[in-house]
Design a protein around this motif. Structure first.
Motif: not given
Lengths: 450, 245
Positions: A374-390
């Motif tokens: 998956l390509d996931i754009p880094l728009r805000d730091d909320g992405v990191f929480a998503l990645l940790r849940s993945l």
């Protein structure tokens, strides 16, 4: 220029995802004998096409000028080359002479050494295994400057620590590779549409649809009943005799168009990506009749846009790739897609592939199961929480993430995902006791700590 | 039979790119330099990529007495020599101006050795009444500057030597082309502060090989260096001597 010290250049560097960015001291040898450890700490870097921090570090050895083809036996298809050469350069030479790479990742702008270091896989892993399984031998330059030949039969422990070893066992200097014969530059492709994830898995499992290469493009913003809808793209090398007359002439390669600037963050919003995906699904899903695609279009669709990483804007993106063993794959991929779709973070690219048996590479990524990228754009730091849940979902189902693309994994999770790390570390300590090969990836994951 | 080009100083990035550009045009290559292992690697690479014949031989620039024999042997190995690319280059370091033992080596490689080997090449080509000599000089040879005038003086002398050679060989139909690159992204310039307008070796190599099909005798690479140097050469000495260049 002083002849006594090696010239260095300090410049901000990043991987292909443009995250993270670090100031690295770089050296660029032009001669094979100068490709060697130069300082207390370093990591080799080929084309910088790994996504995260694998090719970053305090000091980086650029291998781009050490890229000579050394021997090509057109009768046996054995190629020996320096590790800095790109797959694109290799293909330009071998395809007209009837040979192809046994395994190729999704871009041809990677170095040969990088393919070994990440033990890359392709759309044919379920049949042919990972890159290392076609490597005849490697010349590895160790921390003490000595050069060792290793292969599956010679210095085998070193070989299996080096393939997938992310450049941390030494500088990969030369690689001998067994190519596969082809009689044309074209791939015969057939698409199959799947309305949801269950259908996607059913298509992958159907023996009648199995082909040398297969990959499913997933519409990752589809949700509800459509979750996991996809187009399975199967293919095999076309025989020259099967080609329509118009394609029998040597193909002229199209020049890559370049993405001239960073796309503003606004351009890739959930609505535009959803629309793109819906159109793409309809268009590609219709191609149920076999057609011929040039190898560059089939294997490297994104290579036709130079700097396509600019699509994700200046902050860059993370490519998240994991593999889940067969038993839990359906549940895990469902959970991953749900998490992504709920987060409303658009991803242009979501790709599902089938992987075959794991090889002996101690840190090699591929294992039997399904791999989702998956390509996931880094728009805000909320992405990191998503990645940790993945990461959690992947762990729960016994899977692992791909180090060549990772930027956020933790040392603890890494150790569960890569159970042979202790074996790898024992060998690393033996050949590089002073830890002279280190990258930002190895520091972050504490790869060189017990 | 394919025509052969002799590349002198063949392991440099510019020489390698130039050799590749000639190979792409179908020329065979004889690569000469100091480092036998590197020469072998580059020759193998070019032979595989372009499906041409590429041989290599050790050439010791500073050993002037060996030049005649080297050239004879290169011809014996390839059968003939159609053209020569002189890519010998040695920048030395800042010490060169103050410490003549360093400066002498810079002059020896960039000028004396170049003149020595070219004298053999010139006589051979003059007798054959065809072929070419391409000498890679430098924009640094156009005006002496405090930062690298020993190198610049040697390259300036080379430019003058090539000019004379061009005059002599014109009657026999042998082309002599002087190439003056500006900053190129090579090991010589890597990590140097304050560089601007840096060209890739590939760009330079392709332009050098294309120069044969054009009429210019002196080419600046990239082209705009002609105008940069025109300006730099036109600054009166009274002013120039006060500049920090």
């Amino acid at each position: 220029m002083s002849t006594s010290s090696i010239p260095t250049l300090s410049r901000p560097l990043s991987g292909w995802g443009r995250y993270p960015v670090e100031l690295c001291e770089q050296v660029r040898p032009e001669r094979y004998q100068d490709l060697r450890p130069v300082a207390e700490q370093q990591i080799a870097r080929g084309q910088g096409r790994s996504y995260g921090d694998a090719a970053l570090g305090k000091r980086v050895i650029l291998t781009e000028r050490v890229n000579r083809l050394l021997a090509f036996d057109t009768a046996t298809g054995i190629l020996r080359a320096e590790a800095g050469v790109t797959l694109a350069e290799i293909l330009a030479v071998i395809v007209p002479q009837g040979w192809f790479l046994p395994v190729t990742p999704g871009t041809q702008f990677v170095s040969l050494g990088g393919c070994v270091a990440a033990d890359v896989h392709g759309k044919n892993h379920h049949h042919d295994g990972a890159f290392s399984q076609h490597v005849i031998a490697i010349e590895l330059i160790l921390a003490d400057g000595s050069r060792v030949t290793c292969s599956a039969t010679q210095n085998a422990a070193l070989f299996w620590a080096t393939v997938g070893g992310m450049g941390l066992t030494g500088v990969i200097g030369e690689v001998s590779l067994q190519l596969i014969p082809v009689s044309s530059p074209y791939v015969q492709v057939r698409h199959h549409a799947a309305a949801n994830l269950a259908e996607t898995f059913a298509l992958f499992a159907a023996p009648a649809l199995d082909d040398k290469y297969s990959v499913a493009w997933i519409d990752c913003l589809a949700s509800g009943n459509d979750l996991g809808r996809s187009v399975l793209m199967c293919g095999h090398h076309a025989a020259q005799d099967d080609l329509p007359v118009a394609l029998r002439q040597p193909a002229k390669l199209k020049k890559a168009r370049a993405m001239p600037f960073d796309l503003p963050a606004l351009a890739l919003n959930p609505l535009s990506v959803k629309l793109f995906n819906a159109v793409y699904y309809r268009q590609q899903g219709h191609k149920t009749e076999p057609f011929f695609a040039h190898y560059s279009e089939y294997f490297y669709p994104l290579d036709s846009i130079a700097h396509w990483n600019r699509l994700y804007g200046k902050r860059g993106f993370v490519q998240y790739q994991c593999v889940i063993p067969d038993s839990g794959a359906f549940a895990a991929v469902t959970a991953l897609l749900q998490a992504l779709s709920q987060s409303r973070r658009p991803s242009f690219l979501a790709v599902l592939k089938r992987l075959g048996a794991q090889n002996q590479g101690l840190l090699s990524f591929a294992m039997a199961g399904y791999t989702l990228a998956l390509d996931i754009p880094l728009r805000d730091d909320g992405v990191f929480a998503l990645l940790r849940s993945l990461d959690e979902i992947v762990l729960q189902h016994g899977g692992r993430v791909y180090l060549a693309k990772d930027a956020v994994l933790t040392p603890q999770k890494f150790r569960i995902m890569y159970p042979r790390h202790a074996e790898w570390l024992a060998l690393k300590q033996e050949i590089d006791p002073l830890q002279r090969f280190q990258s930002s990836l190895s520091s972050r994951l504490e790869l060189t700590h017990g | 039979m394919a025509k052969t080009v002799l590349i002198l100083g063949a392991t440099s990035a510019i020489a390698r790119a130039t050799a590749a550009a000639f190979a792409a045009q179908g020329f065979d290559l004889y690569l000469a330099g100091r480092n036998a292992d590197e020469l072998g690697r580059i020759a193998a690479d070019l032979a595989i990529r372009y499906q041409i014949k590429a041989a290599s031989g050790v050439f010791r620039a500073e050993d002037l007495a060996s030049h005649a024999q080297f050239f004879t042997q290169a011809i014996a190995e390839m059968g003939e020599m159609h053209g020569v690319v002189l890519a010998l280059g040695h920048l030395g370091d800042q010490q060169a101006a103050r410490d003549f033992s360093v400066g002498a080596e810079v002059i020896l490689v960039n000028f004396t050795a170049a003149a020595s080997i070219l004298s053999h090449c010139a006589s051979y080509l003059e007798a054959r009444k065809q072929g070419f000599i391409i000498g890679i000089s430098s924009v640094a040879g156009d005006r002496g500057r405090q930062s690298n005038y020993t190198y610049g003086a040697a390259k300036g002398a080379l430019s003058l030597y090539l000019q004379g050679l061009r005059n002599r060989l014109f009657a026999s139909g042998v082309r002599v082309i002087t190439v003056k690159p500006g900053f190129v992204d090579t090991a010589m310039t890597y990590g140097m502060p304050g560089l601007f307008l840096v060209a890739s070796p590939q760009y330079i190599g392709e332009r050098i090989a294309q120069a044969l099909g054009k009429s210019a005798d002196v080419i600046y690479l990239p082209w705009f260096w002609r105008y940069i140097m025109l300006i730099i050469k036109s600054i009166p000495e009274l002013v120039f001597k006060r500049l920090k260049l």
